[in-house]
Design an enzyme around this catalytic site. Sequence first.
Site, PDB file in Angstrom:
ATOM      1  N   ASN A  49       0.721  -1.182   0.147  1.00 39.83           N
ATOM      2  CA  ASN A  49       0.037  -0.064   0.058  1.00 39.83           C
ATOM      3  C   ASN A  49       0.812   1.168   0.127  1.00 39.83           C
ATOM      4  OD1 ASN A  49       0.592  -0.671   2.769  1.00 39.83           O
ATOM      5  ND2 ASN A  49      -1.064   0.873   3.633  1.00 39.83           N
ATOM      6  N   VAL A  50       0.270   2.276  -0.884  1.00 37.01           N
ATOM      7  CA  VAL A  50       1.171   3.696  -0.670  1.00 37.01           C
ATOM      8  C   VAL A  50      -0.089   4.477  -0.470  1.00 37.01           C
ATOM      9  CG1 VAL A  50       2.068   5.100  -2.430  1.00 37.01           C
ATOM     10  CG2 VAL A  50       3.015   2.726  -2.132  1.00 37.01           C
ATOM     11  N   GLU A  51       0.108   5.493   0.791  1.00 33.80           N
ATOM     12  CA  GLU A  51      -0.621   6.023   1.085  1.00 33.80           C
ATOM     13  C   GLU A  51      -0.019   7.764   0.731  1.00 33.80           C
ATOM     14  OE1 GLU A  51      -1.081   6.112   5.289  1.00 33.80           O
ATOM     15  OE2 GLU A  51      -2.101   3.347   4.673  1.00 33.80           O
ATOM     16  N   CYS A  60      -4.150   0.778  -2.467  1.00 35.17           N
ATOM     17  CA  CYS A  60      -4.218  -0.352  -1.832  1.00 35.17           C
ATOM     18  C   CYS A  60      -3.411  -1.042  -2.390  1.00 35.17           C
ATOM     19  CB  CYS A  60      -5.575  -1.246  -1.351  1.00 35.17           C
ATOM     20  SG  CYS A  60      -6.627  -0.306  -0.383  1.00 35.17           S
ATOM     21  N   GLU A  62      -3.200  -3.943  -3.822  1.00 38.28           N
ATOM     22  CA  GLU A  62      -4.204  -4.743  -4.468  1.00 38.28           C
ATOM     23  C   GLU A  62      -4.049  -3.715  -5.820  1.00 38.28           C
ATOM     24  OE1 GLU A  62      -4.573  -5.014  -1.534  1.00 38.28           O
ATOM     25  OE2 GLU A  62      -5.689  -6.419  -1.152  1.00 38.28           O
ATOM     26  N   CYS A  93      -9.481  -5.552   1.010  1.00 33.87           N
ATOM     27  CA  CYS A  93     -10.408  -5.070   1.236  1.00 33.87           C
ATOM     28  C   CYS A  93     -11.603  -4.587   0.226  1.00 33.87           C
ATOM     29  CB  CYS A  93     -10.801  -4.012   1.358  1.00 33.87           C
ATOM     30  SG  CYS A  93      -9.725  -3.252  -0.016  1.00 33.87           S
TER      31      CYS A  93
HETATM   32  N1  THU Z   1      -5.099  -2.456   2.579  1.00 33.07           N
HETATM   33  C1  THU Z   1      -4.796  -2.879   1.694  1.00 33.07           C
HETATM   34  O1  THU Z   1      -3.089  -2.616   1.172  1.00 33.07           O
HETATM   35  N2  THU Z   1      -5.649  -3.891   1.290  1.00 33.07           N
HETATM   36  C2  THU Z   1      -6.650  -4.437   1.931  1.00 33.07           C
HETATM   37  O2  THU Z   1      -7.197  -5.099   0.929  1.00 33.07           O
HETATM   38  C3  THU Z   1      -6.825  -3.891   2.776  1.00 33.07           C
HETATM   39  C4  THU Z   1      -6.555  -2.568   3.100  1.00 33.07           C
HETATM   40  C5  THU Z   1      -4.497  -0.747   3.629  1.00 33.07           C
HETATM   41  C6  THU Z   1      -5.221   1.133   2.644  1.00 33.07           C
HETATM   42  C7  THU Z   1      -4.473   1.567   3.895  1.00 33.07           C
HETATM   43  O3  THU Z   1      -3.446   2.096   3.841  1.00 33.07           O
HETATM   44  C8  THU Z   1      -3.731   0.277   5.321  1.00 33.07           C
HETATM   45  O4  THU Z   1      -4.404  -0.822   4.364  1.00 33.07           O
HETATM   46  C9  THU Z   1      -5.561   0.805   6.350  1.00 33.07           C
HETATM   47  O5  THU Z   1      -6.568   0.846   5.338  1.00 33.07           O
END
Ligand code: THU
Length: 135
Positions: A49-51, A60, A62, A93
């Site tokens: 994940n890259v926020e 996410c 994925e 998610c």
């Molecule tokens: N996150 C993912 O990268 N993939 C998922 O399937 C569940 C959630 C990340 C998104 C966010 O950066 C962090 O988890 C918290 O929700």
Amino acid sequence: MTDAPAEVDWEKLRGVAREAMSRAYAPYSGYPVGVAALVDDGRIVSGCNVENASYGLGLCAECGLVSELQRTGGGRLTHFTCVDGESQILVPCGRCRQLLYEFGGPDLLLETPAGILPLSEMLPQAFGPGHLTKQ
Ligand code: THU
């Protein structure tokens, strides 16, 4: 015809997901995630994940995975795993189940806390590419 091995090494796949998780950029949630998947030609693709400071724009793990899939030649995802920051198996998610459906379909196998399950059980009655071509 698929080049994927009959026996899938989930431990190895989880190792790739863990490695990806260690590269996550998650300063806002503090919740790093890593994913890895086997492709039907034997490739392994992964993502983290890259926020973003604009919270809603976070990507996410994925998203990175499907981007790598497409960039490196496409194909179908056959086996998928996802880990959290403690390397524990995590469910993808809801939105990412849809991403996985696009590139893996209902038979994609997911490693979940409840065991290995097909995506058809994680995303029942999925909307997908087939609906758009139906007359
Ligand atoms: N996150 C993912 O990268 N993939 C998922 O399937 C569940 C959630 C990340 C998104 C966010 O950066 C962090 O988890 C918290 O929700």
